[in-house]
Design a protein around this motif. Structure first.
Motif, PDB file in Angstrom:
ATOM      1  N   UNK A 171       0.835  -1.210   0.000  1.00  0.00           N
ATOM      2  CA  UNK A 171       0.000   0.000   0.000  1.00  0.00           C
ATOM      3  C   UNK A 171       0.866   1.256   0.000  1.00  0.00           C
ATOM      4  N   UNK A 172       1.967   1.218   0.757  1.00  0.00           N
ATOM      5  CA  UNK A 172       2.865   2.380   0.810  1.00  0.00           C
ATOM      6  C   UNK A 172       3.449   2.656  -0.573  1.00  0.00           C
ATOM      7  N   UNK A 173       3.855   1.595  -1.256  1.00  0.00           N
ATOM      8  CA  UNK A 173       4.411   1.746  -2.610  1.00  0.00           C
ATOM      9  C   UNK A 173       3.381   2.327  -3.549  1.00  0.00           C
ATOM     10  N   UNK A 174       2.140   1.845  -3.439  1.00  0.00           N
ATOM     11  CA  UNK A 174       1.071   2.372  -4.301  1.00  0.00           C
ATOM     12  C   UNK A 174       0.916   3.872  -4.072  1.00  0.00           C
ATOM     13  N   UNK A 175       0.931   4.261  -2.810  1.00  0.00           N
ATOM     14  CA  UNK A 175       0.721   5.665  -2.465  1.00  0.00           C
ATOM     15  C   UNK A 175       1.874   6.534  -2.963  1.00  0.00           C
ATOM     16  N   UNK A 176       3.107   6.065  -2.745  1.00  0.00           N
ATOM     17  CA  UNK A 176       4.274   6.881  -3.099  1.00  0.00           C
ATOM     18  C   UNK A 176       4.433   7.041  -4.600  1.00  0.00           C
ATOM     19  N   UNK A 177       3.976   6.059  -5.340  1.00  0.00           N
ATOM     20  CA  UNK A 177       4.179   6.090  -6.782  1.00  0.00           C
ATOM     21  C   UNK A 177       2.913   6.329  -7.568  1.00  0.00           C
ATOM     22  N   UNK A 178       1.830   6.552  -6.826  1.00  0.00           N
ATOM     23  CA  UNK A 178       0.548   6.787  -7.480  1.00  0.00           C
ATOM     24  C   UNK A 178       0.220   5.688  -8.497  1.00  0.00           C
ATOM     25  N   UNK A 179       0.406   4.451  -8.067  1.00  0.00           N
ATOM     26  CA  UNK A 179       0.051   3.318  -8.928  1.00  0.00           C
ATOM     27  C   UNK A 179      -0.875   2.402  -8.152  1.00  0.00           C
ATOM     28  N   UNK A 180      -1.595   1.584  -8.891  1.00  0.00           N
ATOM     29  CA  UNK A 180      -2.422   0.582  -8.233  1.00  0.00           C
ATOM     30  C   UNK A 180      -1.830  -0.784  -8.561  1.00  0.00           C
ATOM     31  N   UNK A 181      -1.355  -1.461  -7.508  1.00  0.00           N
ATOM     32  CA  UNK A 181      -0.762  -2.773  -7.728  1.00  0.00           C
ATOM     33  C   UNK A 181      -1.815  -3.855  -7.511  1.00  0.00           C
ATOM     34  N   UNK A 182      -2.568  -3.733  -6.430  1.00  0.00           N
ATOM     35  CA  UNK A 182      -3.666  -4.653  -6.169  1.00  0.00           C
ATOM     36  C   UNK A 182      -4.933  -4.011  -6.695  1.00  0.00           C
ATOM     37  N   UNK A 183      -5.479  -4.621  -7.738  1.00  0.00           N
ATOM     38  CA  UNK A 183      -6.587  -4.025  -8.464  1.00  0.00           C
ATOM     39  C   UNK A 183      -7.800  -4.945  -8.407  1.00  0.00           C
ATOM     40  N   UNK A 184      -8.992  -4.360  -8.088  1.00  0.00           N
ATOM     41  CA  UNK A 184     -10.192  -5.214  -7.993  1.00  0.00           C
ATOM     42  C   UNK A 184     -10.502  -5.939  -9.289  1.00  0.00           C
ATOM     43  N   UNK A 185     -10.186  -5.292 -10.412  1.00  0.00           N
ATOM     44  CA  UNK A 185     -10.529  -5.927 -11.691  1.00  0.00           C
ATOM     45  C   UNK A 185      -9.582  -7.077 -12.006  1.00  0.00           C
ATOM     46  N   UNK A 186      -8.282  -6.894 -11.668  1.00  0.00           N
ATOM     47  CA  UNK A 186      -7.307  -7.948 -11.985  1.00  0.00           C
ATOM     48  C   UNK A 186      -7.224  -8.992 -10.885  1.00  0.00           C
ATOM     49  N   UNK A 187      -7.303  -8.544  -9.633  1.00  0.00           N
ATOM     50  CA  UNK A 187      -7.114  -9.469  -8.511  1.00  0.00           C
ATOM     51  C   UNK A 187      -8.259  -9.406  -7.510  1.00  0.00           C
ATOM     52  N   UNK A 188      -9.478  -9.733  -7.956  1.00  0.00           N
ATOM     53  CA  UNK A 188     -10.624  -9.618  -7.030  1.00  0.00           C
ATOM     54  C   UNK A 188     -10.455 -10.468  -5.782  1.00  0.00           C
ATOM     55  N   UNK A 189      -9.908 -11.694  -5.960  1.00  0.00           N
ATOM     56  CA  UNK A 189      -9.698 -12.580  -4.808  1.00  0.00           C
ATOM     57  C   UNK A 189      -8.786 -11.927  -3.787  1.00  0.00           C
ATOM     58  N   UNK A 190      -7.643 -11.442  -4.273  1.00  0.00           N
ATOM     59  CA  UNK A 190      -6.630 -10.909  -3.374  1.00  0.00           C
ATOM     60  C   UNK A 190      -7.081  -9.621  -2.699  1.00  0.00           C
ATOM     61  N   UNK A 191      -7.849  -8.808  -3.424  1.00  0.00           N
ATOM     62  CA  UNK A 191      -8.325  -7.555  -2.829  1.00  0.00           C
ATOM     63  C   UNK A 191      -9.246  -7.868  -1.648  1.00  0.00           C
TER      64      UNK A 191
END
Lengths: 230, 219
Positions: free
Chosen positions: A172-192
């Motif tokens: 989550x920290x990486x997502x925030x710092x880089x303004x990217x989404x790594x865990x995505x509901x569309x790609x990884x619904x299970x993991x989210x």
């Protein structure tokens, strides 16, 4: 068992340190958390882990156990009366060990961490591909391991949950710092869905560092280890 | 016991495959060995190990397991005779620690020595020697690492040392000798007196020839 019988040497930002703490929490084992000062290694740490000089170290009845996943297995075996962390069936156990090893040994976490480091767009893009590939595999693994239930371990948090879940803070920290989404509901619904359940679990909540605190910590690290301008 | 189908996908020159084979033999498990051509992997291997596409892969009653240390733990859990891991939890943790050190640190650092040249090789050699020193310091004069019978760490360490002996001769780089690593060196002699290990190792000259061909083929 006296509280001081069990000690964990660690530091709050480390995902590896979270693992034995979650395991002990799941087993309702009281322990003393000895926080290492950032930038230095205590004599106790150097004495308990002379080979790697790293955290976490579990000290149980004065005996040190090192390497986070080895510690988790040890906790599982010693406090056998608590909920089991590894499946009892040998094959399911092997699958759990396989996925935990994949999470640690493959590029996966280093790639996530690498995205946070200063580098060019190309390097970042490459790392992102690796992270996404890993997540796709883990999304699939979740299906196989959970068999329709809430966690990799089934109804309750298990070995693979601990192995992967401990990285969620940094993800989550990486997502925030880089303004990217790594865990995505569309790609990884299970993991989210799983990530939400994992992070809100009693045994995890108190040891999972807040995303903002990790971001601050990462900025401090970056400033400290700033590469000389090339 | 009901008929159990056990297959091992391997490659004769892989130390990791040998580790699994020794485990199966110690347990007295009947298995079918399938030799893979790593330049031309079989569709079965790719099916059973889609993540890494590597050997060893163990197939037990149709279910595949990959990664040598994962496989050995599985073997130990499934066939209870002649335990390979200690029963005591603390000792188990120790055995896992040392097996992991050999797998994660020793083996890769040794391969780096044999695959590199000049400056790089010097650095790699330093690292490999450091790692081996850690292992040497932990070993004692005991015949086996963990107890009275051969266990996981013994298997992993002895196979590693066997491989290094051959590789170092081919590369012309001395890593392990009776002078700098007397205990490890003694262990390798001991390996050859252990039947199950002796009969599983490929002959040294065959392995040496393989290393020679491969070092020519690589850049």
């Amino acid at each position: 068992m006296a509280k001081t019988d069990v000690k964990v040497l660690g530091a709050w930002p480390s995902p590896f340190v979270m693992r034995p703490r979650i395991a002990l929490n799941l087993k309702s084992v009281e322990y003393e958390f000895l926080e290492e000062t950032f930038g230095s290694k205590s004599p106790l740490l150097l004495q308990s882990n002379p080979v790697y000089k790293k955290i976490p170290v579990l000290i149980h009845q004065d005996k040190p156990i090192c390497e986070s996943l080895i510690i988790v297995q040890y906790v599982d075996e010693v406090w056998a009366s608590g909920p089991s962390l590894l499946p009892s069936d040998p094959y399911d156990q092997a699958l759990a060990r396989f996925w935990a090893a994949y999470i640690d040994d493959k590029q996966w976490f280093p790639s996530v961490r690498g995205i946070a480091l200063p580098q060019g767009e190309e390097g970042k893009a490459e790392l992102m591909v690796q992270v996404f590939e890993g997540l796709a595999l883990l999304e699939d693994a979740f299906d196989k391991c959970s068999q329709g239930k809430a966690f990799f371990g089934g109804d309750k948090i298990g070995y693979v949950d601990i192995a992967l879940g401990s990285f969620l803070g940094w993800l989550k920290a990486t997502e925030k710092m880089n303004n990217v989404k790594l865990l995505d509901e569309t790609k990884n619904p299970n993991l989210v869905g799983w990530a939400e359940r994992f992070c809100s679990h009693d045994a995890v909540r108190e040891v999972m560092p807040e995303t903002d605190k990790l971001v601050e910590f990462a900025k401090m690290l970056r400033a400290r280890f700033k590469a000389p301008a090339s | 016991m009901a008929h159990e189908e056990v297959k091992l996908f391997g490659m004769w020159s892989s130390p990791f495959v040998r580790i699994v084979e020794v485990a199966l033999k110690i347990k007295g498990v009947q298995y079918e060995y399938i030799e893979e051509d790593l330049q031309n992997k079989s569709s079965l291997l790719l099916k059973y190990n889609p993540v890494y596409k590597k050997v060893p892969v163990l197939l037990h009653n149709g279910k595949p397991i990959a990664e040598s240390l994962v496989i050995v733990e599985y073997i130990d859990e499934t066939w209870k005779d002649n335990p390979i891991l200690p029963q005591d939890s603390f000792e188990r943790a120790q055995a896992r620690f040392w097996a992991k050190l050999i797998d994660d640190k020793c083996m890769p650092s040794l391969w780096r020595v044999f695959r590199s040249k000049d400056n790089e090789q010097e650095k790699a050699t330093e690292e490999a020697l450091e790692n081996l020193k850690i292992l040497e310091n932990e070993l004692t004069d005991k015949r086996f690492f963990g107890g009275e019978t051969i266990g996981l760490v013994d298997i992993a360490a002895k196979i590693t040392v066997y491989w290094v002996q051959v590789a170092q001769e081919v590369a012309g780089v001395g890593i392990i000798s009776s002078q700098n690593f007397p205990v490890l060196f003694k262990w390798i002699d001991d390996l050859l007196s252990c039947n199950v290990l002796k009969e599983t190792m490929p002959p040294k000259d065959k392995l040496a020839a393989f290393f020679r061909t491969h070092s020519k083929a690589s850049k």
